[in-house]
Design a protein around this motif. Structure first.
Motif, PDB file in Angstrom:
ATOM      1  N   SER A 266       0.865  -1.171   0.000  1.00 51.69           N
ATOM      2  CA  SER A 266       0.000   0.000   0.000  1.00 51.69           C
ATOM      3  C   SER A 266       0.904   1.224   0.000  1.00 51.69           C
ATOM      4  O   SER A 266       1.461   1.599   1.036  1.00 51.69           O
ATOM      5  CB  SER A 266      -0.914  -0.006   1.236  1.00 51.69           C
ATOM      6  OG  SER A 266      -1.698   1.158   1.283  1.00 51.69           O
ATOM      7  N   LEU A 394      -6.340   5.876   0.412  1.00 54.22           N
ATOM      8  CA  LEU A 394      -5.538   4.705   0.070  1.00 54.22           C
ATOM      9  C   LEU A 394      -5.228   3.869   1.304  1.00 54.22           C
ATOM     10  O   LEU A 394      -5.254   2.647   1.275  1.00 54.22           O
ATOM     11  CB  LEU A 394      -4.237   5.138  -0.617  1.00 54.22           C
ATOM     12  CG  LEU A 394      -3.289   4.007  -1.033  1.00 54.22           C
ATOM     13  CD1 LEU A 394      -3.949   3.114  -2.071  1.00 54.22           C
ATOM     14  CD2 LEU A 394      -1.969   4.565  -1.565  1.00 54.22           C
ATOM     15  N   PHE A 395      -4.938   4.534   2.429  1.00 54.70           N
ATOM     16  CA  PHE A 395      -4.704   3.815   3.680  1.00 54.70           C
ATOM     17  C   PHE A 395      -5.218   4.648   4.843  1.00 54.70           C
ATOM     18  O   PHE A 395      -5.277   5.884   4.777  1.00 54.70           O
ATOM     19  CB  PHE A 395      -3.230   3.460   3.879  1.00 54.70           C
ATOM     20  CG  PHE A 395      -2.255   4.499   3.382  1.00 54.70           C
ATOM     21  CD1 PHE A 395      -2.087   5.703   4.050  1.00 54.70           C
ATOM     22  CD2 PHE A 395      -1.509   4.269   2.232  1.00 54.70           C
ATOM     23  CE1 PHE A 395      -1.191   6.648   3.599  1.00 54.70           C
ATOM     24  CE2 PHE A 395      -0.611   5.216   1.773  1.00 54.70           C
ATOM     25  CZ  PHE A 395      -0.444   6.413   2.459  1.00 54.70           C
TER      26      PHE A 395
END
Length: 462
Positions: A266, A394-395
């Motif tokens: 990630s 995204l995270f």
């Protein structure tokens, strides 16, 4: 003994673009320390003498290296960083490595970066190997630099070592070395890795003396299928052959080294170019190679002079010190803001035909807008870039980041070498940030990788 490839060093050209002291009459009617035209004229003369369009660059794929994939039981990314000074660079390297390892809970790093500043080329090579041996990471890359960052601090022009290390569960790490072969007509880059469906992001560290970064990045989309790259050019070397690049147990003084990350990683790379637009967007209406002759059907130089004439005293001084031009990344956008341009320095001007010169060719019909770079704009742009990254989803939490910032920033722009690393740590909510001050930064803009200047590239991990 290896014969070094001959190439023009970017920093040397930058020194040639500087104008000497003196008071000259401005062509726009103001008495200033340096006039816009005189500065651009002298820069253009130097640019014309020292810069040639690159020959075709051929990318040659390497044989696939062994996979470096640990399928152990770790389930979360762990990142550590270290920064150290000591009586010797070797001692600093070991100390920085120990600091980075301390955050990994006794786990062996899957990936490590080492950046060394100060000392002779041999001393820096020894320090790179010392850090690598101390960490025992499965893959280690690094380079020599003018300055490094870690532990919330930046250090420039002094002997020091920065280390970044990560445990990346179920992530595939492929490493490579790029060698450059030139003849009279072409340039070949040997060792380019083949694309794989699982590839997520790559990192590239190059020697500014020998590696044709612009040409390579232009060809990468055809080989790596649009893989985003982070990275930069090693800095701080005074002579050709002084650069030191690290790839595992090997030290190189030319070419480039890099890694490709794939699998369950990630990660996201972003670039902050540190500029703000001024004036209005205009269409390029006539060009000659890397020179723009007209903007909106008027002399490009006249457009630049009119813009500078319209600015206040403070902004006018910034424009004369280094006016930039932004190339629109999306021609179909109805409005443009600070992140919508690929920023390029104006290298010079020719009064005889009213043209301005850039470091790359621009097509007729392209939308451009003049840009200013200053401390306030650079700080705002970096903060806004990090905010967009953090809010992108995204995270949930950033585990750490690799930071490659320009050697034109730091003390030269912000009065403190700590500025960029402090902003990145605060903006991403993580203490695990390390990197170096580069002689050109690599990162994506508008869906393609570019070699930037006076920018900051951030590779963040979730």
């Amino acid at each position: 003994h290896r014969t070094m490839l001959m190439t023009r060093r970017p920093q040397a050209a930058k020194r040639g673009w500087k104008v000497g002291r003196g008071r000259w009459r401005s062509v726009i009617g103001h008495t200033l320390t340096v006039s816009l035209f005189t500065r651009m004229r002298e820069m253009f003369d130097d640019f014309s003498k020292t810069t040639r369009l690159p020959a075709p660059v051929w990318l040659v794929r390497a044989s696939p290296p062994p996979n470096n994939l640990d399928t152990g039981t770790m389930q979360r990314t762990m990142i550590g960083d270290g920064l150290a000074q000591a009586e010797t660079l070797d001692e600093a390297a070991r100390s920085a490595a120990d600091s980075a390892l301390g955050a990994l809970g006794g786990e062996v790093p899957d990936l490590a970066f080492v950046f060394v500043s100060g000392g002779t080329p041999d001393e820096m090579a020894s320090a790179l190997i010392s850090a690598r041996d101390r960490m025992g990471a499965r893959t280690t890359i690094g380079c020599s630099a003018q300055g490094v960052m870690g532990r919330g601090r930046g250090l420039e022009g002094v002997p020091c070592v920065s280390v970044w290390a990560a445990v990346l569960p179920d992530v595939l790490v492929r490493s490579f070395h790029l060698e450059v072969i030139r003849d009279a007509e072409t340039t070949a880059v040997m060792g380019t890795p083949s694309a794989r469906p699982s590839d997520v992001v790559g990192v590239l560290l190059g020697d500014p003396w020998s590696f044709p970064a612009e040409g390579f990045l232009q060809g990468v989309p055809n080989v790596l299928h649009g893989l985003p790259l982070a990275g930069g050019m090693a800095s701080g070397s005074t002579y050709r052959g002084d650069t030191r690049l690290l790839l595992n147990e090997h030290i190189y003084d030319r070419g480039a080294v890099g890694i490709v990350l794939g699998g369950a990683v990630s990660a996201k790379v972003v670039v902050s170019q540190g500029c703000r637009p001024v004036g209005l967007p205009m269409t390029v209406t006539a060009v000659d190679g890397v020179r723009i002759r007209t903007l909106a059907s008027r002399s490009a130089l006249d457009q630049a002079i009119d813009l500078v004439d319209s600015l206040g005293d403070e902004e006018r001084a910034m424009a004369i010190a280094g006016l930039q031009l932004g190339i629109a990344l999306d021609e179909y956008s109805e409005e443009f803001s600070h992140g919508d341009f690929l920023v390029r320095s104006i290298l010079g001007a020719d009064r005889s035909d009213g043209s301005i010169a850039l470091g790359q060719a621009v097509s007729v019909g392209t939308t451009v807008q003049f840009q200013l770079r200053d401390e306030v704009a650079a700080r705002h742009d970096l903060s806004a870039t990090l905010s967009s990254l953090r809010d992108g989803g995204l995270f949930d939490q950033c585990a750490g980041a690799l930071l490659i910032t320009s050697n034109g920033r730091g003390q030269g722009l912000f009065t403190s070498a700590d500025h960029d690393i402090e902003v990145v740590r605060l903006g991403l909510g993580t203490d695990r940030v390390a990197g170096f001050f580069a002689d050109g930064e690599i990162g994506p803009a508008g869906g393609r990788n570019h070699l930037h200047g006076n920018s900051a590239t951030v590779l963040a991990f979730g």
